[in-house]
Scaffold this motif. Structure first.
Motif, PDB file in Angstrom:
ATOM      1  N   ALA A 233       0.823  -1.208   0.000  1.00 46.49           N
ATOM      2  CA  ALA A 233       0.000   0.000   0.000  1.00 46.49           C
ATOM      3  C   ALA A 233       0.861   1.264   0.000  1.00 46.49           C
ATOM      4  N   ILE A 234       1.981   1.228   0.714  1.00 45.45           N
ATOM      5  CA  ILE A 234       2.874   2.390   0.754  1.00 45.45           C
ATOM      6  C   ILE A 234       3.601   2.564  -0.571  1.00 45.45           C
ATOM      7  N   GLY A 235       3.871   1.441  -1.252  1.00 46.35           N
ATOM      8  CA  GLY A 235       4.575   1.512  -2.530  1.00 46.35           C
ATOM      9  C   GLY A 235       6.063   1.266  -2.419  1.00 46.35           C
ATOM     10  N   LEU A 236       6.503   0.513  -1.401  1.00 47.31           N
ATOM     11  CA  LEU A 236       7.929   0.218  -1.268  1.00 47.31           C
ATOM     12  C   LEU A 236       8.358  -0.813  -2.300  1.00 47.31           C
ATOM     13  N   PRO A 237       9.591  -0.719  -2.796  1.00 45.96           N
ATOM     14  CA  PRO A 237      10.087  -1.749  -3.722  1.00 45.96           C
ATOM     15  C   PRO A 237      10.361  -3.050  -2.980  1.00 45.96           C
ATOM     16  N   SER A 238      10.204  -4.171  -3.671  1.00 43.71           N
ATOM     17  CA  SER A 238      10.462  -5.504  -3.093  1.00 43.71           C
ATOM     18  C   SER A 238       9.738  -5.673  -1.764  1.00 43.71           C
ATOM     19  N   SER A 239       8.436  -5.404  -1.794  1.00 38.95           N
ATOM     20  CA  SER A 239       7.668  -5.409  -0.545  1.00 38.95           C
ATOM     21  C   SER A 239       7.640  -6.800   0.103  1.00 38.95           C
ATOM     22  N   LEU A 240       7.614  -7.875  -0.700  1.00 39.24           N
ATOM     23  CA  LEU A 240       7.578  -9.223  -0.131  1.00 39.24           C
ATOM     24  C   LEU A 240       8.869  -9.531   0.624  1.00 39.24           C
ATOM     25  N   ALA A 241      10.011  -9.207   0.017  1.00 39.04           N
ATOM     26  CA  ALA A 241      11.288  -9.459   0.685  1.00 39.04           C
ATOM     27  C   ALA A 241      11.405  -8.649   1.964  1.00 39.04           C
ATOM     28  N   LEU A 242      10.963  -7.397   1.931  1.00 37.22           N
ATOM     29  CA  LEU A 242      11.002  -6.565   3.130  1.00 37.22           C
ATOM     30  C   LEU A 242      10.088  -7.123   4.216  1.00 37.22           C
ATOM     31  N   ALA A 243       8.926  -7.604   3.817  1.00 35.61           N
ATOM     32  CA  ALA A 243       7.993  -8.168   4.803  1.00 35.61           C
ATOM     33  C   ALA A 243       8.563  -9.439   5.435  1.00 35.61           C
ATOM     34  N   LEU A 244       9.210 -10.287   4.622  1.00 37.30           N
ATOM     35  CA  LEU A 244       9.844 -11.483   5.173  1.00 37.30           C
ATOM     36  C   LEU A 244      10.961 -11.112   6.138  1.00 37.30           C
ATOM     37  N   TRP A 245      11.732 -10.098   5.794  1.00 39.55           N
ATOM     38  CA  TRP A 245      12.793  -9.622   6.683  1.00 39.55           C
ATOM     39  C   TRP A 245      12.222  -9.185   8.027  1.00 39.55           C
ATOM     40  N   VAL A 246      11.178  -8.375   7.980  1.00 35.02           N
ATOM     41  CA  VAL A 246      10.577  -7.889   9.219  1.00 35.02           C
ATOM     42  C   VAL A 246      10.017  -9.040  10.045  1.00 35.02           C
ATOM     43  N   GLY A 247       9.300  -9.960   9.384  1.00 30.90           N
ATOM     44  CA  GLY A 247       8.685 -11.060  10.112  1.00 30.90           C
ATOM     45  C   GLY A 247       9.697 -11.968  10.774  1.00 30.90           C
ATOM     46  N   VAL A 248      10.730 -12.373  10.038  1.00 27.48           N
ATOM     47  CA  VAL A 248      11.708 -13.323  10.581  1.00 27.48           C
ATOM     48  C   VAL A 248      12.597 -12.669  11.641  1.00 27.48           C
ATOM     49  N   MET A 249      13.137 -11.492  11.336  1.00 28.34           N
ATOM     50  CA  MET A 249      14.064 -10.853  12.270  1.00 28.34           C
ATOM     51  C   MET A 249      13.372 -10.445  13.562  1.00 28.34           C
ATOM     52  N   SER A 250      12.145  -9.966  13.475  1.00 25.02           N
ATOM     53  CA  SER A 250      11.456  -9.503  14.687  1.00 25.02           C
ATOM     54  C   SER A 250      11.092 -10.654  15.612  1.00 25.02           C
ATOM     55  N   GLN A 251      10.962 -11.868  15.089  1.00 26.07           N
ATOM     56  CA  GLN A 251      10.515 -12.991  15.906  1.00 26.07           C
ATOM     57  C   GLN A 251      11.652 -13.892  16.375  1.00 26.07           C
ATOM     58  N   PHE A 252      12.697 -14.036  15.563  1.00 33.14           N
ATOM     59  CA  PHE A 252      13.728 -15.015  15.897  1.00 33.14           C
ATOM     60  C   PHE A 252      15.024 -14.403  16.413  1.00 33.14           C
ATOM     61  N   VAL A 253      15.166 -13.087  16.362  1.00 34.02           N
ATOM     62  CA  VAL A 253      16.339 -12.435  16.957  1.00 34.02           C
ATOM     63  C   VAL A 253      15.916 -11.870  18.301  1.00 34.02           C
ATOM     64  N   PRO A 254      16.478 -12.356  19.409  1.00 33.74           N
ATOM     65  CA  PRO A 254      16.009 -11.916  20.725  1.00 33.74           C
ATOM     66  C   PRO A 254      16.359 -10.461  21.016  1.00 33.74           C
ATOM     67  N   VAL A 255      15.491  -9.810  21.788  1.00 29.37           N
ATOM     68  CA  VAL A 255      15.683  -8.481  22.379  1.00 29.37           C
ATOM     69  C   VAL A 255      15.702  -7.379  21.319  1.00 29.37           C
ATOM     70  N   VAL A 256      16.694  -7.371  20.404  1.00 30.99           N
ATOM     71  CA  VAL A 256      16.858  -6.266  19.462  1.00 30.99           C
ATOM     72  C   VAL A 256      16.271  -6.580  18.096  1.00 30.99           C
ATOM     73  N   GLY A 257      15.613  -7.727  17.953  1.00 35.91           N
ATOM     74  CA  GLY A 257      15.116  -8.122  16.639  1.00 35.91           C
ATOM     75  C   GLY A 257      14.117  -7.154  16.044  1.00 35.91           C
ATOM     76  N   THR A 258      13.252  -6.584  16.876  1.00 35.92           N
ATOM     77  CA  THR A 258      12.238  -5.655  16.372  1.00 35.92           C
ATOM     78  C   THR A 258      12.879  -4.419  15.758  1.00 35.92           C
ATOM     79  N   TYR A 259      13.924  -3.912  16.400  1.00 43.55           N
ATOM     80  CA  TYR A 259      14.582  -2.696  15.899  1.00 43.55           C
ATOM     81  C   TYR A 259      15.360  -2.981  14.613  1.00 43.55           C
ATOM     82  N   ILE A 260      16.034  -4.133  14.565  1.00 47.59           N
ATOM     83  CA  ILE A 260      16.746  -4.500  13.340  1.00 47.59           C
ATOM     84  C   ILE A 260      15.760  -4.712  12.200  1.00 47.59           C
ATOM     85  N   ALA A 261      14.613  -5.317  12.508  1.00 49.82           N
ATOM     86  CA  ALA A 261      13.614  -5.596  11.475  1.00 49.82           C
ATOM     87  C   ALA A 261      13.066  -4.312  10.868  1.00 49.82           C
ATOM     88  N   GLY A 262      12.770  -3.312  11.707  1.00 45.63           N
ATOM     89  CA  GLY A 262      12.187  -2.079  11.191  1.00 45.63           C
ATOM     90  C   GLY A 262      13.176  -1.141  10.539  1.00 45.63           C
TER      91      GLY A 262
END
Length: 371
Positions: A233-262
């Motif tokens: 909806a925002i119009g970012l390039p490679s939205s699927l790859a970015l979404a996978l990055w956010v989903g995986v990093m935010s859940q499987f990297v402890p403590v700082v994963g959310t910040y790295i994901a965003g």
């Protein structure tokens, strides 16, 4: 006189034996330290394999109950895991390579915009002249192209590393495929009362580790789908790859994963349009609140109940002992230890009126009565 002095200075036999035993013990400990240090890579492989076997065994057991033999079921689950990790690496590597290439091609326009903004806002002229000359000479473009080539190989590197970790996969395969036989062999060396404890702890480790992977995977899937829709909806390039990055990093990297994901989608949005960056921040923050208060409590309620402070301390301790591997293994290990303590420790009923009296005394600033 000389003979008497020599007799008084000679150590008794028991003292010589004690000193010799001490020296031999120190040498043995020093040698053992070297052996453990040399075997550390193998011990790490075994630890990771044990963790993966705990995580995969519930899925293999489910396939076995449906009629599939344990060996082929283990191979199928491992193949799915390797394929998922390889696909994630290829997607993210391609995304990063594409973004670095685009940035390299648009460097002159970025520098011109920075010069114009600095001159209009602060009266600073030609602030990026050195960078512009370096880019015109080709040095900056060469560096960026090298980075882009390295990132383009990132996905392939991930797959190659997975194949190079064949030892981990081999140990994991046999730990899962031969799990019942391995437990039977271990229990054959123990009396009945100890067999029960070993099997209870083993089952708890499988339950907590499998629950951790399941809950994290479900949350990663939900996060990826929501962020994919938001980034589209925002119009970012490679939205699927970015979404996978956010989903995986935010859940499987402890403590700082959310910040790295965003951070990655935010930087990519900033390179395109600062307004998009604001929308990305809003989308990530809004979903984080929904996950924290609605999704995560429901999904993890029956899989891994762990206090936030305990989880944070476990991650710090795990990273201090084993580095990145320890940080990743810390949460399921802490949940297993907590469950074992809760199951084995003796619990007593709390006397509520004593708690109430203690709170009342603290409220009035009174000291508790001495015995």
């Amino acid at each position: 006189m000389t003979k008497q002095a020599s007799e008084t200075t000679t150590l008794p036999p028991w003292a010589r034996r004690a000193v010799l035993s001490l020296l031999v013990g120190i040498a043995g400990l020093w040698y053992l330290r070297g052996v453990v240090s040399a075997l550390r890579p193998l011990l790490m492989v075994l630890l990771v394999s044990l963790f993966l076997s705990f995580a995969l065994e519930p899925a293999v057991n489910r396939l076995e109950r449906r009629g599939m033999r344990r060996g082929p079921g283990t191979f199928l689950v491992l193949a799915i895991m390797v394929g998922a990790l390889g696909g994630f690496g290829i997607q993210v590597g391609s995304l990063l390579a594409e973004q670095v290439t685009d940035f390299s091609e648009n460097v002159p326009s970025y520098l011109a915009e920075i010069d114009s903004w600095l001159e209009d806002s602060f009266g600073i002229e030609h602030a990026t002249a050195d960078l512009r000359s370096e880019y015109d000479s080709g040095a900056l473009a060469k560096r960026l192209s090298e980075v882009a080539e390295d990132l383009a190989r990132f996905g392939t590197t991930v797959v190659n590393v997975l194949f190079n970790l064949f030892t981990v996969g081999l140990f994991t395969f046999y730990l899962v495929a031969e799990g019942p036989k391995l437990r039977r062999i271990i229990c054959s060396f123990l009396p009945e009362r100890h067999q029960r404890h070993v099997l209870e702890v083993w089952d708890l480790a499988i339950e907590k580790t499998g629950g951790y992977i399941l809950s994290r995977s479900l949350l990663a899937l939900a996060s990826s789908l929501v962020h994919w829709a938001a980034f589209e909806a925002i119009g970012l390039p490679s939205s699927l790859a970015l979404a996978l990055w956010v989903g995986v990093m935010s859940q499987f990297v402890p403590v700082v994963g959310t910040y790295i994901a965003g951070a990655l989608p935010l930087v990519i949005a900033l390179l395109g349009d600062p307004t998009d960056a604001l929308w990305v921040m809003a989308a990530v923050a809004a979903y984080q609140q929904v996950e924290n208060y609605l999704l995560a409590p429901r999904i993890t309620a029956h899989t891994m109940q762990l206090h936030v402070a305990v989880a944070f301390g476990a991650v710090i301790a795990g990273s201090a002992v084993l580095g990145v591997v320890g940080a990743l293994l810390a949460l399921p290990a802490a949940a297993t230890i907590q469950s074992v303590i809760a199951a084995e420790a003796e619990r007593h009923e709390v006397v509520e009126h004593l708690i109430a009296e203690s709170s009342l005394r603290r409220g009035h600033g009174e000291r508790p009565p001495s015995d």
